[in-house]
Every structure is written in structure tokens, then in C-alpha cells.
Design an enzyme around this catalytic site. Structure first.
Site, PDB file in Angstrom:
ATOM      1  N   HIS A 131       0.869  -1.175   0.000  1.00 22.22           N
ATOM      2  CA  HIS A 131       0.000   0.000   0.000  1.00 22.22           C
ATOM      3  C   HIS A 131       0.911   1.231   0.000  1.00 22.22           C
ATOM      4  CE1 HIS A 131      -2.839   2.924   1.837  1.00 22.22           C
ATOM      5  NE2 HIS A 131      -3.806   2.114   1.455  1.00 22.22           N
ATOM      6  N   ASP A 208       3.003  -4.795   8.107  1.00 22.13           N
ATOM      7  CA  ASP A 208       1.807  -3.977   7.923  1.00 22.13           C
ATOM      8  C   ASP A 208       0.601  -4.914   8.063  1.00 22.13           C
ATOM      9  OD1 ASP A 208      -0.452  -2.780   6.915  1.00 22.13           O
ATOM     10  OD2 ASP A 208       0.514  -1.957   5.121  1.00 22.13           O
ATOM     11  N   GLN A 211      -4.601  -5.249   6.859  1.00 14.03           N
ATOM     12  CA  GLN A 211      -5.625  -6.151   6.314  1.00 14.03           C
ATOM     13  C   GLN A 211      -5.658  -7.501   7.021  1.00 14.03           C
ATOM     14  OE1 GLN A 211      -7.915  -5.343   4.127  1.00 14.03           O
ATOM     15  NE2 GLN A 211      -7.100  -3.348   3.565  1.00 14.03           N
ATOM     16  N   LYS A 234     -10.592  -1.164  10.107  1.00 12.70           N
ATOM     17  CA  LYS A 234     -10.722  -2.349   9.232  1.00 12.70           C
ATOM     18  C   LYS A 234     -11.182  -3.542  10.071  1.00 12.70           C
ATOM     19  CE  LYS A 234      -7.567  -0.469   6.040  1.00 12.70           C
ATOM     20  NZ  LYS A 234      -8.031   0.115   4.794  1.00 12.70           N
TER      21      LYS A 234
HETATM   22  C1  LIG Z   1      -2.374  -2.976   3.382  1.00 17.12           C
HETATM   23  C2  LIG Z   1      -2.703  -1.618   3.906  1.00 17.12           C
HETATM   24  N1  LIG Z   1      -1.759  -0.913   4.532  1.00 17.12           N
HETATM   25  C3  LIG Z   1      -2.008   0.286   5.039  1.00 17.12           C
HETATM   26  C4  LIG Z   1      -3.232   0.874   4.919  1.00 17.12           C
HETATM   27  C5  LIG Z   1      -3.461   2.233   5.498  1.00 17.12           C
HETATM   28  O1  LIG Z   1      -4.393   2.169   6.537  1.00 17.12           O
HETATM   29  P1  LIG Z   1      -4.967   3.492   7.180  1.00 17.12           P
HETATM   30  O2  LIG Z   1      -5.491   4.307   6.037  1.00 17.12           O
HETATM   31  O3  LIG Z   1      -6.039   3.023   8.092  1.00 17.12           O
HETATM   32  O4  LIG Z   1      -3.854   4.173   7.889  1.00 17.12           O
HETATM   33  C6  LIG Z   1      -4.251   0.198   4.249  1.00 17.12           C
HETATM   34  C7  LIG Z   1      -5.573   0.814   4.038  1.00 17.12           C
HETATM   35  O5  LIG Z   1      -6.292   0.463   3.134  1.00 17.12           O
HETATM   36  C8  LIG Z   1      -3.973  -1.088   3.742  1.00 17.12           C
HETATM   37  O6  LIG Z   1      -4.909  -1.793   3.113  1.00 17.12           O
END
Ligand SMILES: Cc1ncc(COP(=O)(O)O)c(C=O)c1O
Length: 414
Positions: A131, A208, A211, A234
Site C-alpha cells: 500500500h 503492515d 488487512q 478495518k
Molecule cells: C495494506 C494496507 N496498509 C495500510 C493501509 C493504510 O491504513 P490506514 O489508512 O487506516 O492508515 C491500508 C488501508 O487500506 C492497507 O490496506
């Protein structure tokens, strides 16, 4: 990671659905089918009630108050920290830092640990399926420190090429920051192996977990990761809060992220000493209400049982994959052997956005686009996908509606 004798053996999806009020609403005259769970999940009534209860009955700032309301708010706030510690099996509550979410957690590590420990020529490894929130912070810090960002490639199924990963590791590698579950493909990465290999050469690993935390049992001690970041929203919790787990000795050696109230022990104009963990990394008044309410979401997940959730969602994934594959022109992007809850697909000659708009007309919420993973889309040479992502309250009947809606949309656009 919850061990409980009270978890049922199976999942009663109708009972689960009754706990999520939004599922009763209609969109464009049709009953809502919500398949955008990887972006954010829907919220249970108990969590919404908890928010209202805090603001109605014991709204107060936490930690330094000596009055009843402050004590009640502090106890509820810290109870969520304990629940998060259990959820990921951290060895101590000091290792659970409240953040604004996964993005904030990764930035915290990049700007504190990264700025202190990265130097010219050092290397940071990420994967091709990150991401943007696990790419950009590292790019910024690498540029500032003269370090180099390396990327583990993937194959057509969306699986990491682990041999290539091993080749990337060397004495200059300082940290590996890898996504546990890809939001765009659903791939579950072999993070334990990634961590073992990195540790052999003395590099740290950040996972990370944005998900993965909602779908998989998480045990940071068994994984032996150095950092683990996730977001509450999430996981059926509120937006704007999350957790960064870090090993105590590593967190203690890191400089603070932001300066302000709460993160200090003593301040004079000449010198400031910093607070103990976890408060050293929690400057300012946090999002008290949402952190308190997050516990209700965690309780819901624990009550259902992660094993039951995974089993049920796996059934949905298999069924959805089978059904979508039968539609002419549909190509699934990401067919890793280990996958959870995400089906990303493209349809020959049709733009994902057009399909998404038509599906919304049938009350079906999907996400379209690059899913904040533009480099991954470049690997597949596509601008984006349609993504249906499942949660514990979704059903096979809803997948049938997606299939009917998609067939109609394809016919209309072709
Ligand atoms: C794999 C992954 N990493 C990081 C994030 C970022 O999460 P947040 O926007 O809640 O900080 C997301 C959000 O969709 C994600 O799917």
C-alpha cells in the site's frame, strides 16, 4: 490471539448481521450489499453505543485527572490497550502504542527509527504489493538519509518471489517492511519466513497488519516481528485510530515521534526528559472516545472467534471466486495459494470505474481503482481493478447478487 472456552463452534451469520445496523439500509432502492470491507468495515451497534456512552456519561481527559470522570475515562481507555495486547499477543501493554492508524504507525517507525538508524547506502526492503502507506514514508526517509529502497518482486499469481528476497538481503539491509495481507490481491505473505530471513542478517522487520488483523490470528511473539501496525476501522472499529506494536527494547532506544503533553516526564527550558512506554509515543490528547469504543469491536471479534471468522470468510472467498470465474471476460488479479477475503478482477475492454458505478445502482458497494497500490497495478500493467472484499457479515446470497449485477453491467457496457 484469544484463547477462550466460550467461543462457539460455528458462526451464525444472521445473528452477526443483526449487530450491524447499516446492513438494514437501502441504496438506490435495493438492499445494501457492502463489499468494500478492505477499505473500511461496517460498525456494530455495541461500538456505536460505546461512543455515545462515553460522550453522554464520562467524557473527560485521561491520565492526569483525579476526578471520577477522568478516572473512568482512563480506565476504559487503558482497557482497550489491554484488549489490543491480547488481540496480537504482545508480551506487555507498554508495547502497544495508540496511533491514528496503520499509516501513522509506519510513519512513526520511518521517522524515528529510520532517521536514527539509516545512513548513506543502507537498504530498506519492501514488497511489490505494498500500500502507498508502506512505500512513501520509506521513500521520504531514504531520500533524506541517502539510503536505498529495494523491492521484492512477485509472480503472476501475486505471490512473493522468496528466492529474490533472499538475494536482496545483505549486510546493508537495515529493515524489511512488508504487508501481511495485500489489500489489492488478498495474498497472505509468508511473514514468518520473511522475518526469520531478515533476522539472520540482523535486519528488523515491520509487518503492515492493516488487512490481516481482522481475518487472521495474530501472534507478534510467535512471528517475532519487531513492529506490527494495524488500523481499528478495518476491524469493525472506529476510523482514525490504530496500534503500533514494537518490541520494548527497540521502542526504548528510539527517539520520540512528536513532542507535547503526555510524552514527557519533566520539562524545563533547558531540557526535557521523556515519558516511559507507551506514553513516550502518545503526544497530546488522543482520540479517547474512539479508542474506548474500539474495545467493543474487539470483543465482538473475540466472541465470534477468529477461527470461525476465517473459516466462514474462506467459504465466501472460494464461492465468490468460483462464481466470478464463470462470467465470460472476467479475469481475477491475484490467485495466490494463501489468500483471504479479497477478489480483485478486471473485465475485458471495460473500465473498472464504469462497472463500479453500475453496481452501485444495484445497491452493491465495491471499490474500483488502484487501491493505493499503483506500483502493484503497474506490475500487472493495468490501471486498476474492481475489488469485492468480504467481511464476517457477508453472505453467499450477496455474492449471487454481485454476479447478477455484474452480468447486467457487462451487458450494458459491451
Ligand atoms: C495494506 C494496507 N496498509 C495500510 C493501509 C493504510 O491504513 P490506514 O489508512 O487506516 O492508515 C491500508 C488501508 O487500506 C492497507 O490496506
Amino acid at each position: 490471539m484469544i484463547k477462550s472456552a466460550t467461543i462457539p463452534d460455528t458462526l451464525d451469520v444472521e445473528a452477526v448481521r443483526r449487530q450491524f445496523p447499516v446492513l438494514n439500509r437501502e441504496v438506490k432502492g435495493r438492499k445494501l450489499v457492502y463489499f468494500d470491507n478492505a477499505a473500511t468495515s461496517q460498525k456494530p451497534q455495541a461500538m456505536i453505543d460505546s461512543l455515545v456512552d462515553y460522550y453522554s456519561n464520562y467524557n473527560a481527559n485521561i491520565h492526569r485527572g483525579i476526578h471520577t470522570l477522568a478516572e473512568e475515562a482512563t480506565a476504559a481507555f487503558e482497557a482497550t490497550r489491554d484488549a489490543c495486547k491480547e488481540l496480537i499477543n504482545a508480551s506487555s501493554r507498554e508495547e502497544v502504542i495508540f496511533t491514528r492508524g496503520t499509516t501513522d504507525g509506519i510513519n512513526l517507525v520511518a521517522y524515528t527509527w529510520g532517521r536514527k538508524n539509516l545512513g548513506k547506502g543502507d537498504e530498506v526492503i519492501i514488497t511489490a504489493m505494498e500500500h502507498h502507506s508502506n512505500i512513501v514514508p520509506w521513500q521520504i526517509v531514504c531520500e533524506e538519509k541517502g539510503a536505498v529502497l529495494k523491492v521484492i518482486p512477485i509472480d503472476d499469481n501475486g505471490e512473493l518471489l522468496m528466492d529474490e528476497y533472499r538475494k536482496l538481503l545483505n549486510a546493508k539491509t537495515k529493515i524489511v517492511s512488508a504487508v501481511h495481507v495485500s489489500n489489492a490481491l488478498g495474498t497472505v505473505n509468508p511473514v514468518k519466513e520473511i522475518i526469520e530471513e531478515a533476522h539472520k542478517i540482523g535486519a528488523l522487520v515491520l509487518v503492515d497488519g492493516a488487512q490481516s488483523t481482522v481475518h487472521l490470528d495474530i501472534d507478534v511473539q510467535a512471528l517475532d516481528c519487531d513492529f506490527f501496525a494495524f488500523s481499528a476501522h478495518k476491524l469493525y472499529g472506529p476510523t482514525g485510530i490504530g496500534v503500533l506494536y514494537g518490541k520494548k527494547d527497540i521502542l526504548n532506544a528510539m527517539p520520540p515521534f512528536q513532542g507535547g503533553g503526555e510524552m514527557i516526564k519533566e520539562v524545563t527550558f533547558e531540557k526535557t526528559t521523556y515519558n516511559d512506554l507507551p506514553y513516550k509515543f502518545e503526544a497530546g490528547t488522543p482520540n479517547i472516545a474512539d479508542i474506548i469504543a474500539f474495545k467493543a469491536a474487539i470483543d465482538l471479534v473475540n466472541g465470534l472467534g477468529k477461527k470461525n471468522i476465517k473459516q466462514y470468510e474462506d467459504e465466501l472467498l472460494q464461492y465468490g471466486t468460483q462464481q466470478l470465474k464463470q462470467i465470460p471476460g472476467v479475469r481475477i488479479i491475484g490467485e495466490a495459494k494463501e489468500k483471504v477475503s479479497v477478489i480483485s478482477f478486471v473485465v475485458d475492454k471495460l473500465h473498472p470505474q464504469d462497472l463500479g458505478i453500475l453496481l452501485d445502482n444495484y445497491g452493491i458497494a465495491v471499490r474500483t481503482g488502484h487501491h493505493c497500490a499503483q506500483p502493484l497495478m503497474d506490475c500487472y500493467r493495468i490501471p486498476g481493478t474492481v475489488r469485492a472484499s468480504f467481511a464476517v457479515y457477508n453472505t453467499k446470497e450477496e455474492i449471487d447478487e454481485l454476479v447478477v449485477g455484474l452480468k447486467k453491467a457487462i451487458k450494458m457496457l459491451s
